[in-house]
Design a protein around this motif. Structure first.
Motif, PDB file in Angstrom:
ATOM      1  N   ASP A  90     -11.770   5.588   4.756  1.00 57.42           N
ATOM      2  CA  ASP A  90     -10.623   5.656   3.851  1.00 57.42           C
ATOM      3  C   ASP A  90     -10.952   6.338   2.528  1.00 57.42           C
ATOM      4  O   ASP A  90     -10.062   6.532   1.687  1.00 57.42           O
ATOM      5  CB  ASP A  90     -10.092   4.249   3.561  1.00 57.42           C
ATOM      6  CG  ASP A  90      -9.420   3.621   4.776  1.00 57.42           C
ATOM      7  OD1 ASP A  90      -8.898   4.385   5.610  1.00 57.42           O
ATOM      8  OD2 ASP A  90      -9.432   2.378   4.885  1.00 57.42           O
ATOM      9  N   GLN A  91     -12.208   6.683   2.316  1.00 56.44           N
ATOM     10  CA  GLN A  91     -12.606   7.387   1.106  1.00 56.44           C
ATOM     11  C   GLN A  91     -12.216   8.861   1.203  1.00 56.44           C
ATOM     12  O   GLN A  91     -12.041   9.400   2.300  1.00 56.44           O
ATOM     13  CB  GLN A  91     -14.122   7.273   0.895  1.00 56.44           C
ATOM     14  CG  GLN A  91     -14.659   5.852   0.870  1.00 56.44           C
ATOM     15  CD  GLN A  91     -14.371   5.135  -0.434  1.00 56.44           C
ATOM     16  OE1 GLN A  91     -13.849   5.710  -1.374  1.00 56.44           O
ATOM     17  NE2 GLN A  91     -14.724   3.863  -0.483  1.00 56.44           N
ATOM     18  N   ALA A 115     -12.384  -0.529   0.132  1.00 54.90           N
ATOM     19  CA  ALA A 115     -12.049   0.646   0.933  1.00 54.90           C
ATOM     20  C   ALA A 115     -13.154   0.943   1.946  1.00 54.90           C
ATOM     21  O   ALA A 115     -14.339   0.967   1.609  1.00 54.90           O
ATOM     22  CB  ALA A 115     -11.831   1.856   0.031  1.00 54.90           C
ATOM     23  N   LYS A 116     -12.769   1.161   3.177  1.00 49.98           N
ATOM     24  CA  LYS A 116     -13.718   1.508   4.229  1.00 49.98           C
ATOM     25  C   LYS A 116     -14.206   2.952   4.034  1.00 49.98           C
ATOM     26  O   LYS A 116     -13.523   3.758   3.399  1.00 49.98           O
ATOM     27  CB  LYS A 116     -13.049   1.368   5.599  1.00 49.98           C
ATOM     28  CG  LYS A 116     -12.543  -0.040   5.896  1.00 49.98           C
ATOM     29  CD  LYS A 116     -11.799  -0.068   7.218  1.00 49.98           C
ATOM     30  CE  LYS A 116     -11.236  -1.460   7.503  1.00 49.98           C
ATOM     31  NZ  LYS A 116     -10.469  -1.499   8.767  1.00 49.98           N
ATOM     32  N   GLN A 138       0.825  -1.207   0.000  1.00 46.59           N
ATOM     33  CA  GLN A 138       0.000   0.000   0.000  1.00 46.59           C
ATOM     34  C   GLN A 138       0.861   1.258   0.000  1.00 46.59           C
ATOM     35  O   GLN A 138       0.578   2.215  -0.734  1.00 46.59           O
ATOM     36  CB  GLN A 138      -0.942  -0.022   1.198  1.00 46.59           C
ATOM     37  CG  GLN A 138      -1.976  -1.141   1.139  1.00 46.59           C
ATOM     38  CD  GLN A 138      -2.939  -1.114   2.302  1.00 46.59           C
ATOM     39  OE1 GLN A 138      -2.822  -0.287   3.210  1.00 46.59           O
ATOM     40  NE2 GLN A 138      -3.908  -2.023   2.298  1.00 46.59           N
ATOM     41  N   THR A 190      -5.425  -0.308  -1.214  1.00 43.80           N
ATOM     42  CA  THR A 190      -4.833   0.931  -0.703  1.00 43.80           C
ATOM     43  C   THR A 190      -5.938   1.951  -0.438  1.00 43.80           C
ATOM     44  O   THR A 190      -6.832   2.119  -1.271  1.00 43.80           O
ATOM     45  CB  THR A 190      -3.843   1.521  -1.710  1.00 43.80           C
ATOM     46  OG1 THR A 190      -2.866   0.534  -2.033  1.00 43.80           O
ATOM     47  CG2 THR A 190      -3.153   2.752  -1.145  1.00 43.80           C
ATOM     48  N   PRO A 191      -5.910   2.662   0.677  1.00 44.80           N
ATOM     49  CA  PRO A 191      -6.927   3.680   0.938  1.00 44.80           C
ATOM     50  C   PRO A 191      -6.928   4.759  -0.152  1.00 44.80           C
ATOM     51  O   PRO A 191      -5.881   5.377  -0.399  1.00 44.80           O
ATOM     52  CB  PRO A 191      -6.504   4.265   2.294  1.00 44.80           C
ATOM     53  CG  PRO A 191      -5.711   3.174   2.937  1.00 44.80           C
ATOM     54  CD  PRO A 191      -5.001   2.478   1.829  1.00 44.80           C
ATOM     55  N   ARG A 236      -8.019   7.662  -0.124  1.00 44.95           N
ATOM     56  CA  ARG A 236      -7.721   8.978   0.441  1.00 44.95           C
ATOM     57  C   ARG A 236      -6.225   9.270   0.378  1.00 44.95           C
ATOM     58  O   ARG A 236      -5.806  10.371  -0.011  1.00 44.95           O
ATOM     59  CB  ARG A 236      -8.222   9.022   1.879  1.00 44.95           C
ATOM     60  CG  ARG A 236      -8.120  10.370   2.563  1.00 44.95           C
ATOM     61  CD  ARG A 236      -8.760  10.291   3.938  1.00 44.95           C
ATOM     62  NE  ARG A 236      -8.846  11.582   4.588  1.00 44.95           N
ATOM     63  CZ  ARG A 236      -9.494  11.801   5.729  1.00 44.95           C
ATOM     64  NH1 ARG A 236     -10.112  10.782   6.321  1.00 44.95           N
ATOM     65  NH2 ARG A 236      -9.538  12.994   6.270  1.00 44.95           N
TER      66      ARG A 236
END
Length: 657
Positions: free
Chosen positions: A353-354, A349-350, A44, A470-471, A473
């Motif tokens: 994490d957006q 993505a959670k 990541q 990977t996030p 954000r």
């Protein structure tokens, strides 16, 4: 450099992922106690570094097309060095507008429609696979160092080959077999006639590397388009007098039969070249195919639209709660109204994490307002036309991302030409002078295509991040920082190259760079603003017919070739790639791409494990090495020690390559 020569620009994603691995791995070990440089380094983190590298690669598209075309048409006073400030501001607007508006579309392109539209994202997927393999334990670390060595070796080979080729271009770079036949046979005109249509081979590491990445299907389609356009259509147009070529050496009896059929000068005052005729079907086919591919997915589009509205309503409701302290019932109902389709791919993505909605919305508003002010006071473009350019940038991003995700070549040509046509209609009869109308056409078109360019880059990074969980954000922040660097880097390189090679902006036919996109942008701007320049009616009819054929193929493929007939889809022509060859000035770049694809296919067949270990690294090294070689070439040109001073052009037609 590659963009000025071919009209194409290449992302730094694979190079950044491998090179970044080597640098940060060293820092993470030697500086493990440092608060910033130390710490863990996994897939990541590697993809975040790669996103920054992609962003710093910049918005090169407008500097190999619209901006030089403004100078070529004398629609602006001064030199690029004197106009450095306005050039930076337009780069700033194009870069960050594209960055902000494509951010909320991540889920739409990467998750919801990628599978339905067969958007494979070849290079971003290759980047993800490369990063994943480099972090696969101790074996992965060994593989990573092998990839890094392969990349470095390919980079150095391409760099030395490109710099050395300036001094022996007909030996180390351009091979002209039909010119050689002409010389050996003491003036065989048929061989020089084939040469005139651009049939020679160029040892360009960048396009050979690109061919290694895009695969056989796209490479064959690109080459087939070159054969159709430059071996069939163009000679027929010249034979029947519909188009003409220009003698490059009219006073030389030995080279008198050497022509160029790709000139875009003298429009409106003489019969056009085959390249001008082919430009229009190429653009219309790409636009029609892309739009048709999107519209046949109306169910997916409808569901994605509901999902976007659901997300927007939820964000607005949260904002209302923060401001007023209570929820808005209608927004709350809209946010829970639509359920996700269970067949859709899940987003790894959670929510935390957006990219926060307020960040991209605020950035979007600020970039639009800044664009309105900058375009009004620096370029003389009224706010209405600037807003229109922003809308076109948003719309044509769909086209660019859809085709780019399939062919690995972002069709900025189609997006830009379509936007130029719209602005030609918008400025017609409004009392603008010819120079002012052309400046509006090119600057506003540059905003539309530049935003699409940046949008495609960020979407590609989101695809890599999606495969590596990977996030988004963090990827967004990394690319934003890289983009800020490119705002200053790209204009600086543009000033460097135009100082070394003034022919880029003055239109000299004998130029070290073909600048095909510059000539095409200028030609379209003339066609839609100058009453003396028009589109050949035969080209227009052919364009419409081919667009209809392509749309019918899309409908047949989607609605008829299903179930047990689906295997036929693999044999259908890729009209997006074919049309891309129509807008190129000659077939040399598609030939190099096909060669690269053949090398990759042979390598895979010979030893798949070896290709998986080294293939992508070698391709990335080739692309980056030639790019840096071009920068060194510009420095040598300014210093007065370039190849045209101390080198040889032996083996080149007319003793000039």
């Amino acid at each position: 450099m590659s963009g000025l020569k071919t009209g194409f620009t290449f992302p730094a994603s694979i190079f950044g992922s491998i090179f970044g691995y080597g640098i940060v791995k060293i820092l993470s070990r030697s500086c493990h106690n440092w608060p910033i440089l130390g710490g863990s380094f996994g897939p990541q983190e590697n993809s975040i570094i790669q996103a920054a590298a992609t962003g710093s690669g910049g918005i090169a598209g407008i500097f190999v097309a619209g901006i030089p075309a403004i100078y070529r048409l004398n629609a602006i006073e001064g030199t690029p060095r004197e106009n450095f400030g306005p050039i930076i501001t337009i780069t700033l607007v194009c870069s960050f507008f594209g960055l902000f508006f494509v951010t909320p579309l991540r889920k739409f392109f990467v998750i919801r429609v990628a599978r339905e539209l067969k958007m494979l994202f070849p290079t971003p997927t290759a980047v993800a696979l490369t990063i994943r393999s480099m972090h696969a334990g101790a074996a992965g670390a060994r593989e990573a160092m092998s990839k890094l060595k392969a990349l470095a070796l390919a980079f150095l080979l391409a760099l030395f080959q490109r710099v050395g080729s300036y001094y022996a271009i007909g030996i180390l770079y351009d091979w002209h077999p039909f010119t050689w036949i002409h010389i050996w046979s003491h003036g065989t005109s048929w061989a020089l006639n084939i040469e005139s249509y651009g049939w020679f081979f160029e040892w360009t590491p960048a396009f050979i590397g690109s061919g290694m990445l895009i695969g056989m299907n796209s490479a064959i389609s690109l080459f087939a388009g070159a054969v159709i356009s430059w071996a069939i259509i163009a000679p027929l147009l010249v034979h029947y007098g519909e188009c003409i070529g220009k003698q490059l050496y009219p006073d030389d009896p030995y080279w008198g039969s050497y022509y160029t059929f790709a000139s875009l000068s003298g429009l409106g005052h003489e019969t056009p070249s085959p390249r001008y005729w082919l430009l229009w079907p190429g653009v219309l086919i790409m636009v029609a195919t892309s739009i048709a591919e999107l519209l046949v997915q109306y169910k997916v589009l409808g569901h994605a639209g509901k999902a976007v509205w659901k997300s927007l309503a939820g964000g607005l409701n949260q904002l209302t709660i923060k401001i007023k302290g209570q929820s808005n019932p209608w927004l709350e109902n809209q946010a829970t109204k639509y359920e996700d389709d269970p067949d859709m791919v899940a987003d790894p993505a959670k929510p935390e994490d957006q990219v926060p909605m307020w960040q991209w919305m605020l950035g979007l508003v600020v970039s639009i307002v800044a664009g309105i002010l900058i375009f009004q006071y620096q370029w003389g473009i009224n706010p209405g036309l600037t807003i229109l350019a922003c809308l076109l940038g948003f719309l044509f991003s769909f086209l660019a991302i859809q085709i780019g995700a399939v062919t690995d070549q972002t069709p900025l040509t189609a997006a830009s030409k379509a936007s130029q046509l719209v602005f030609g209609a918008a400025t017609s009869g409004k009392g603008f002078s010819l120079a002012h109308a052309q400046r509006i056409n090119l600057v506003a078109g540059g905003l539309a295509s530049g935003a699409a360019d940046v949008g495609m880059s960020l979407t590609s990074d989101f695809r890599t991040g999606f495969l590596l969980s990977t996030p988004p954000r963090k990827q967004f922040y990394a690319q934003a920082m890289g983009t800020l660097i490119s705002v200053f880097l790209a204009p600086g390189l543009f000033v460097l190259f135009t100082t070394a090679y003034p022919c880029i902006i003055n239109g000299d036919e004998h130029c070290a760079f073909g600048v095909p996109s510059v000539a095409a942008w200028a030609a379209v701007a003339q066609a839609v603003t100058d009453p003396n320049v028009s589109i050949p009616w035969t080209s227009g009819i052919f364009s419409i017919v081919m667009a209809i054929v392509c749309v019918i193929q899309v409908l047949i493929r989607h609605f008829y070739l299903v179930g047990e007939r689906e295997w036929v889809r693999n044999w259908l022509p890729n009209w997006g790639a074919i049309a891309l060859s129509f807008v190129l000035p000659n077939p040399v770049f598609t030939t190099a791409s096909l060669f690269g694809a053949l090398v990759a296919a042979s390598w895979r067949k010979w030893k798949l494990s070896s290709f998986e270990l080294y293939g992508y690294a070698v391709a990335a090294g080739f692309i980056a090495g030639e790019g840096l070689g071009g920068v060194i070439g510009a420095v040598l040109q300014i210093a007065g020690v370039s190849g045209d001073v101390y080198g040889t052009s032996v083996g080149c037609p007319g003793n000039e390559c």
